[in-house]
Every structure is written in structure tokens, then in C-alpha cells.
Design an enzyme around this catalytic site. Structure first.
Site, PDB file in Angstrom:
ATOM      1  N   GLU A  61      34.765  21.967  34.107  1.00 22.93           N
ATOM      2  CA  GLU A  61      33.766  22.945  33.685  1.00 22.93           C
ATOM      3  C   GLU A  61      32.385  22.660  34.278  1.00 22.93           C
ATOM      4  O   GLU A  61      31.670  23.586  34.663  1.00 22.93           O
ATOM      5  CB  GLU A  61      33.687  22.927  32.153  1.00 22.93           C
ATOM      6  CG  GLU A  61      33.058  24.164  31.566  1.00 22.93           C
ATOM      7  CD  GLU A  61      33.247  24.213  30.054  1.00 22.93           C
ATOM      8  OE1 GLU A  61      34.397  24.351  29.602  1.00 22.93           O
ATOM      9  OE2 GLU A  61      32.246  24.084  29.336  1.00 22.93           O
ATOM     10  N   ASP A  62      32.013  21.399  34.351  1.00 25.69           N
ATOM     11  CA  ASP A  62      30.613  21.068  34.660  1.00 25.69           C
ATOM     12  C   ASP A  62      30.390  20.306  35.959  1.00 25.69           C
ATOM     13  O   ASP A  62      29.242  19.976  36.274  1.00 25.69           O
ATOM     14  CB  ASP A  62      30.009  20.246  33.504  1.00 25.69           C
ATOM     15  CG  ASP A  62      29.907  21.058  32.218  1.00 25.69           C
ATOM     16  OD1 ASP A  62      29.838  22.298  32.309  1.00 25.69           O
ATOM     17  OD2 ASP A  62      29.902  20.466  31.134  1.00 25.69           O
TER      18      ASP A  62
END
Ligand code: NDP
Ligand code: ZN
Length: 175
Positions: A61-62
Site C-alpha cells: 500500500e505505501d
């Protein structure tokens, strides 16, 4: 154990330039380590794929990390758990939050454990070292959203659900 250490080194490297949103801008890696600590030491979870996935849970996600990379390095099972707790960042934020509530009951039990630990840790962070610019109202909304997600997975781990409920008690009073 060796895989868990490797996952920790991998996540530390991928998150190396990221910080949490608290006033002190704590190192990002503290958060995935906190999830694994909650699972292992408060929840007595010994499943390696769950602990490895907790450490890796924010990498897709990051950071610039792909599912294929996680499969190659940590195996299908841990990678699949990470995929289950990864939001689709092409969607607007409100929709992503709605989908987390909707999907909480449908994801695997192992992914539910990671999600539960994530919500415990984030509520504890908001209580102890919150994002610097959040109003009381925004914190309250976050607590209620996290509870809506956790209410969708109840039964997976009563001890950790009780830890979540204790964390929820720190919900700030309306200002
Ligand atoms: P964010 O998703 O932007 O931030 C929360 C996330 O930040 C957590 O889930 C956690 O994610 C991560 N995080 C990093 N540092 C911390 C920390 N110290 N404490 C807790 N979490 C941390 O915020 P919201 O959940 O509020 O979502 C944004 C939504 O809120 C949007 O829908 C937006 O429109 C709305 N909004 C509301 C406002 C209000 O005042 N009510 C104001 C502005 C926006 P992770 O575990 O993945 O790291
Ligand atoms: Zn997280």
C-alpha cells in the site's frame, strides 16, 4: 523465525524514508513491528505467515513493493494475507474506508488477525501520539470507523478483540 527477521529487515528498508503522522514523526517501521508484537505477545499468535504478513502489511500500500516480490521472498501464504489487507489506492478514500467495513467479515481469518492488530495499534497511537493536526472530531470518527471494521470480524480472536475494546475506551470526548 528467520523468515520473520528477514521480513522485518525488508519492511525496514522499504519504509526507511517514511514517518508516522504523530508530532514527533516516529519511524514508520515502529508500526508494523507493533502489530507483530500485539499478535505474538498479547494474542499468543505463533503462526509465522500471520506475523510475517503483519510486518509486511503496509509495504504494497505505501511503498514500491509488488505482490510478486512478496510471493518470491516470503511465500504465497504471507503475500496473500498482505494482499487481503491492502486497500485499492485507485479508489477515493471514503470508498476505501467503506470497503474495509464491508469486507471485514469476508477476508480470511489470518487476514482478520492482521486487520484487528492494525486497528488496535492505530487507536493506541491516536490516543498516545496522534496525528499532529487532527481535531477531536476527526479522532472520534476514526475510532468509530475502526470499531465498525472490527465489529465485522468479531469471533476471530476474543482476547485481541478485548484489547481493541480497551483501546476504544480511550475515544476522546466530544469537544
Ligand atoms: P487517514 O487515513 O489519512 O489517516 C489515518 C491512517 O494514518 C491510519 O489508518 C494509519 O494507517 C496512519 N497513521 C500514521 N500515523 C498515525 C498515527 N500517529 N496515529 C494513527 N494513525 C496513523 O485519515 P482518516 O482515517 O481520517 O481518513 C481520511 C478520511 O477522513 C477521508 O475520508 C477524509 O475525507 C476524511 N477527513 C476528515 C476530516 C475530519 O476532520 N473529520 C478532515 C479531513 C479528512 P496505516 O495503519 O495504514 O499506517
Ligand atoms: Zn497499518
Amino acid at each position: 523465525m528467520n523468515m520473520l527477521i528477514r521480513a522485518t529487515a525488508f519492511a525496514a528498508d522499504r519504509h526507511r524514508n517514511q514517518r508516522r503522522k504523530d508530532a514527533e514523526a516516529s519511524p514508520y517501521i515502529n508500526h508494523p513491528i507493533a502489530l507483530a508484537d500485539v499478535l505474538a505477545n498479547e494474542g499468543d499468535v505463533a503462526d509465522e505467515a500471520v506475523l510475517v504478513a503483519a510486518i509486511l502489511h503496509d509495504t504494497i500500500e505505501d511503498t514500491e513493493t509488488s505482490m510478486d516480490e512478496l510471493v518470491a521472498q516470503f511465500g504465497r501464504e504471507a503475500a496473500a494475507i498482505v494482499a487481503e489487507v491492502t486497500d485499492d489506492k485507485t479508489l477515493p478514500k471514503a470508498e476505501r474506508k467503506r470497503l474495509q467495513v464491508e469486507h471485514a467479515s469476508a477476508i480470511s481469518g489470518k487476514a482478520q488477525l492482521v486487520k484487528l492488530a492494525d486497528k488496535i495499534c492505530n487507536l493506541r497511537d491516536i490516543a498516545a501520539c496522534p496525528p499532529a493536526d487532527w481535531s477531536v472530531e476527526r479522532k472520534r470518527e476514526y475510532f468509530d470507523w475502526a470499531k465498525a471494521v472490527v465489529d465485522g470480524l468479531r469471533g476471530v480472536h476474543p482476547v485481541l478483540e478485548a484489547a481493541f475494546d480497551r483501546a476504544y475506551e480511550a475515544k476522546p470526548l466530544a469537544g
